[in-house]
Design a protein around this motif. Sequence first.
Motif, PDB file in Angstrom:
ATOM      1  N   MET A   1       0.816  -1.184   0.000  1.00  0.00           N
ATOM      2  CA  MET A   1       0.000   0.000   0.000  1.00  0.00           C
ATOM      3  C   MET A   1       0.865   1.255   0.000  1.00  0.00           C
ATOM      4  SD  MET A   1      -3.148   0.952   2.426  1.00  0.00           S
ATOM      5  CE  MET A   1      -3.075   2.520   3.213  1.00  0.00           C
ATOM      6  N   TRP A   2       1.936   1.294   0.801  1.00  0.00           N
ATOM      7  CA  TRP A   2       2.810   2.454   0.847  1.00  0.00           C
ATOM      8  C   TRP A   2       3.537   2.651  -0.467  1.00  0.00           C
ATOM      9  CZ3 TRP A   2       2.150   6.135   4.032  1.00  0.00           C
ATOM     10  CH2 TRP A   2       1.594   5.894   5.281  1.00  0.00           C
ATOM     11  N   LEU A   3       3.940   1.537  -1.099  1.00  0.00           N
ATOM     12  CA  LEU A   3       4.613   1.629  -2.385  1.00  0.00           C
ATOM     13  C   LEU A   3       3.695   2.274  -3.410  1.00  0.00           C
ATOM     14  CD1 LEU A   3       7.029   1.000  -4.145  1.00  0.00           C
ATOM     15  CD2 LEU A   3       6.063  -1.260  -4.541  1.00  0.00           C
ATOM     16  N   ARG A   4       2.452   1.869  -3.407  1.00  0.00           N
ATOM     17  CA  ARG A   4       1.484   2.429  -4.348  1.00  0.00           C
ATOM     18  C   ARG A   4       1.265   3.910  -4.075  1.00  0.00           C
ATOM     19  NH1 ARG A   4      -4.346   0.029  -6.021  1.00  0.00           N
ATOM     20  NH2 ARG A   4      -4.555   1.372  -7.796  1.00  0.00           N
ATOM     21  N   LEU A   5       1.142   4.271  -2.808  1.00  0.00           N
ATOM     22  CA  LEU A   5       0.955   5.670  -2.451  1.00  0.00           C
ATOM     23  C   LEU A   5       2.173   6.486  -2.868  1.00  0.00           C
ATOM     24  CD1 LEU A   5      -0.687   7.903  -1.140  1.00  0.00           C
ATOM     25  CD2 LEU A   5       0.304   7.248   1.054  1.00  0.00           C
ATOM     26  N   ALA A   6       3.346   5.957  -2.614  1.00  0.00           N
ATOM     27  CA  ALA A   6       4.575   6.654  -3.002  1.00  0.00           C
ATOM     28  C   ALA A   6       4.625   6.836  -4.516  1.00  0.00           C
ATOM     29  CB  ALA A   6       5.795   5.885  -2.514  1.00  0.00           C
ATOM     30  N   PHE A   7       4.212   5.804  -5.241  1.00  0.00           N
ATOM     31  CA  PHE A   7       4.192   5.905  -6.694  1.00  0.00           C
ATOM     32  C   PHE A   7       3.243   6.999  -7.149  1.00  0.00           C
ATOM     33  CE2 PHE A   7       4.303   4.957 -11.015  1.00  0.00           C
ATOM     34  CZ  PHE A   7       3.008   5.040 -11.470  1.00  0.00           C
ATOM     35  N   VAL A   8       2.050   7.026  -6.594  1.00  0.00           N
ATOM     36  CA  VAL A   8       1.058   8.025  -6.978  1.00  0.00           C
ATOM     37  C   VAL A   8       1.598   9.417  -6.699  1.00  0.00           C
ATOM     38  CG1 VAL A   8      -1.225   8.953  -6.441  1.00  0.00           C
ATOM     39  CG2 VAL A   8      -0.918   6.501  -6.744  1.00  0.00           C
ATOM     40  N   VAL A   9       2.211   9.594  -5.549  1.00  0.00           N
ATOM     41  CA  VAL A   9       2.773  10.889  -5.184  1.00  0.00           C
ATOM     42  C   VAL A   9       3.835  11.297  -6.200  1.00  0.00           C
ATOM     43  CG1 VAL A   9       4.187  12.068  -3.460  1.00  0.00           C
ATOM     44  CG2 VAL A   9       2.262  10.676  -2.746  1.00  0.00           C
ATOM     45  N   THR A  10       4.717  10.376  -6.563  1.00  0.00           N
ATOM     46  CA  THR A  10       5.790  10.671  -7.505  1.00  0.00           C
ATOM     47  C   THR A  10       5.251  11.017  -8.878  1.00  0.00           C
ATOM     48  OG1 THR A  10       7.271   9.192  -6.318  1.00  0.00           O
ATOM     49  CG2 THR A  10       7.881   9.762  -8.566  1.00  0.00           C
ATOM     50  N   VAL A  11       4.369  10.192  -9.385  1.00  0.00           N
ATOM     51  CA  VAL A  11       3.816  10.434 -10.716  1.00  0.00           C
ATOM     52  C   VAL A  11       3.106  11.769 -10.777  1.00  0.00           C
ATOM     53  CG1 VAL A  11       2.044   9.685 -12.346  1.00  0.00           C
ATOM     54  CG2 VAL A  11       3.647   8.034 -11.436  1.00  0.00           C
ATOM     55  N   LEU A  12       2.340  12.050  -9.760  1.00  0.00           N
ATOM     56  CA  LEU A  12       1.586  13.295  -9.792  1.00  0.00           C
ATOM     57  C   LEU A  12       2.466  14.510  -9.597  1.00  0.00           C
ATOM     58  CD1 LEU A  12      -1.567  12.013  -8.055  1.00  0.00           C
ATOM     59  CD2 LEU A  12      -1.341  12.779 -10.392  1.00  0.00           C
ATOM     60  N   SER A  13       3.521  14.368  -8.835  1.00  0.00           N
ATOM     61  CA  SER A  13       4.406  15.511  -8.676  1.00  0.00           C
ATOM     62  C   SER A  13       5.078  15.838 -10.004  1.00  0.00           C
ATOM     63  CB  SER A  13       5.444  15.254  -7.589  1.00  0.00           C
ATOM     64  OG  SER A  13       6.316  14.226  -7.989  1.00  0.00           O
ATOM     65  N   ILE A  14       5.359  14.825 -10.798  1.00  0.00           N
ATOM     66  CA  ILE A  14       5.927  15.040 -12.123  1.00  0.00           C
ATOM     67  C   ILE A  14       4.849  15.572 -13.055  1.00  0.00           C
ATOM     68  CG2 ILE A  14       6.887  13.879 -14.155  1.00  0.00           C
ATOM     69  CD1 ILE A  14       8.187  11.903 -12.135  1.00  0.00           C
ATOM     70  N   THR A  15       3.724  14.904 -13.070  1.00  0.00           N
ATOM     71  CA  THR A  15       2.650  15.220 -14.009  1.00  0.00           C
ATOM     72  C   THR A  15       2.073  16.601 -13.788  1.00  0.00           C
ATOM     73  OG1 THR A  15       2.071  12.894 -14.087  1.00  0.00           O
ATOM     74  CG2 THR A  15       0.450  14.441 -14.917  1.00  0.00           C
ATOM     75  N   LEU A  16       1.825  16.945 -12.576  1.00  0.00           N
ATOM     76  CA  LEU A  16       1.139  18.200 -12.292  1.00  0.00           C
ATOM     77  C   LEU A  16       2.074  19.241 -11.692  1.00  0.00           C
ATOM     78  CD1 LEU A  16      -2.151  16.724 -10.854  1.00  0.00           C
ATOM     79  CD2 LEU A  16      -1.731  17.561 -13.151  1.00  0.00           C
ATOM     80  N   ASP A  17       3.371  19.112 -11.966  1.00  0.00           N
ATOM     81  CA  ASP A  17       4.357  20.056 -11.483  1.00  0.00           C
ATOM     82  C   ASP A  17       4.252  20.232  -9.972  1.00  0.00           C
ATOM     83  OD1 ASP A  17       5.170  23.520 -11.903  1.00  0.00           O
ATOM     84  OD2 ASP A  17       6.496  21.783 -11.764  1.00  0.00           O
ATOM     85  N   GLY A  18       4.398  19.109  -9.274  1.00  0.00           N
ATOM     86  CA  GLY A  18       4.294  19.117  -7.831  1.00  0.00           C
ATOM     87  C   GLY A  18       2.897  18.910  -7.350  1.00  0.00           C
ATOM     88  N   ALA A  19       2.072  18.284  -8.160  1.00  0.00           N
ATOM     89  CA  ALA A  19       0.661  18.162  -7.837  1.00  0.00           C
ATOM     90  C   ALA A  19       0.322  16.852  -7.190  1.00  0.00           C
ATOM     91  CB  ALA A  19      -0.163  18.352  -9.085  1.00  0.00           C
ATOM     92  N   SER A  20      -0.942  16.430  -7.365  1.00  0.00           N
ATOM     93  CA  SER A  20      -1.455  15.400  -6.509  1.00  0.00           C
ATOM     94  C   SER A  20      -2.233  14.319  -7.192  1.00  0.00           C
ATOM     95  CB  SER A  20      -2.305  16.104  -5.476  1.00  0.00           C
ATOM     96  OG  SER A  20      -3.603  15.758  -5.530  1.00  0.00           O
ATOM     97  N   ALA A  21      -2.639  13.358  -6.404  1.00  0.00           N
ATOM     98  CA  ALA A  21      -3.430  12.234  -6.906  1.00  0.00           C
ATOM     99  C   ALA A  21      -4.889  12.637  -6.992  1.00  0.00           C
ATOM    100  CB  ALA A  21      -3.285  11.050  -5.968  1.00  0.00           C
ATOM    101  N   LEU A  22      -5.596  11.883  -7.798  1.00  0.00           N
ATOM    102  CA  LEU A  22      -6.979  12.236  -8.045  1.00  0.00           C
ATOM    103  C   LEU A  22      -7.813  10.983  -8.054  1.00  0.00           C
ATOM    104  CD1 LEU A  22      -9.004  14.369  -8.846  1.00  0.00           C
ATOM    105  CD2 LEU A  22      -8.204  14.142 -11.200  1.00  0.00           C
ATOM    106  N   ALA A  23      -8.938  11.040  -7.381  1.00  0.00           N
ATOM    107  CA  ALA A  23      -9.844   9.892  -7.361  1.00  0.00           C
ATOM    108  C   ALA A  23     -11.264  10.387  -7.533  1.00  0.00           C
ATOM    109  CB  ALA A  23      -9.713   9.152  -6.039  1.00  0.00           C
ATOM    110  N   HIS A 145       1.382  19.471   0.244  1.00  0.00           N
ATOM    111  CA  HIS A 145       1.157  19.316   1.677  1.00  0.00           C
ATOM    112  C   HIS A 145       1.192  17.838   2.063  1.00  0.00           C
ATOM    113  CE1 HIS A 145      -1.362  19.141   5.376  1.00  0.00           C
ATOM    114  NE2 HIS A 145      -0.601  20.154   5.688  1.00  0.00           N
ATOM    115  N   ARG A 146       0.531  17.006   1.267  1.00  0.00           N
ATOM    116  CA  ARG A 146       0.488  15.563   1.540  1.00  0.00           C
ATOM    117  C   ARG A 146       1.885  14.951   1.472  1.00  0.00           C
ATOM    118  NH1 ARG A 146      -3.100  11.478   3.036  1.00  0.00           N
ATOM    119  NH2 ARG A 146      -2.585   9.572   1.968  1.00  0.00           N
ATOM    120  N   ARG A 147       2.671  15.346   0.465  1.00  0.00           N
ATOM    121  CA  ARG A 147       4.035  14.826   0.325  1.00  0.00           C
ATOM    122  C   ARG A 147       4.884  15.197   1.532  1.00  0.00           C
ATOM    123  NH1 ARG A 147       4.194  16.624  -4.732  1.00  0.00           N
ATOM    124  NH2 ARG A 147       5.582  18.297  -4.166  1.00  0.00           N
ATOM    125  N   GLN A 148       4.735  16.434   1.991  1.00  0.00           N
ATOM    126  CA  GLN A 148       5.500  16.877   3.149  1.00  0.00           C
ATOM    127  C   GLN A 148       5.125  16.049   4.384  1.00  0.00           C
ATOM    128  OE1 GLN A 148       8.110  19.020   3.194  1.00  0.00           O
ATOM    129  NE2 GLN A 148       8.362  18.196   5.244  1.00  0.00           N
TER     130      GLN A 148
END
Length: 156
Positions: A1-23, A145-148
């Motif tokens: 679960m943490w790996l997946r969360l870390a992945f989402v955080v990383t992808v979104l920070s790249i995709t949205l210029d430091g942005a976030s996950a979306l559901a 904020h979530r990444r921090q």
Amino acid sequence: MWLRLAFVVTVLSITLDGASALAVPDALLPPAIAQNEGRPNRPDRGMQSWIGELNLTPDQMQRMQAIRSRYQNQISQRTQALRQAETELQQLMASNVDSNQIRAKHNQVQSLRQQLAQVRFEIMLEMREVLTPEQRRQLAERMTHRRQNFRDRRMR
């Protein structure tokens, strides 16, 4: 679960210029998606409140649902293949096989992770296009904020 969360955080920070996950909230999804593909502890559950903060229009919610629906089978199949390969790798590590077999399985696991990451990245790019510039900014702030918070917890 943490790996997946870390992945989402990383992808979104790249995709949205430091942005976030979306559901998309479960109430807006078809039952098969709302059940989280048999994974009740998906990190998306904690992110559902974010969607409300973005004030998506009904059209945006519908478009988000369509994106998730379009990729559901790919994600499900790739996730299942990855889990199987990870299980096999664990079994090989506990066995008496030579290191080359373990390396080969590890390479397979890494390849499957990359494939899954690529599909998720494509989903995020499509979802990003649904958002207005202001919604992207709001999402970026929320994710920063979530990444921090995530980093702070890891350091403890």
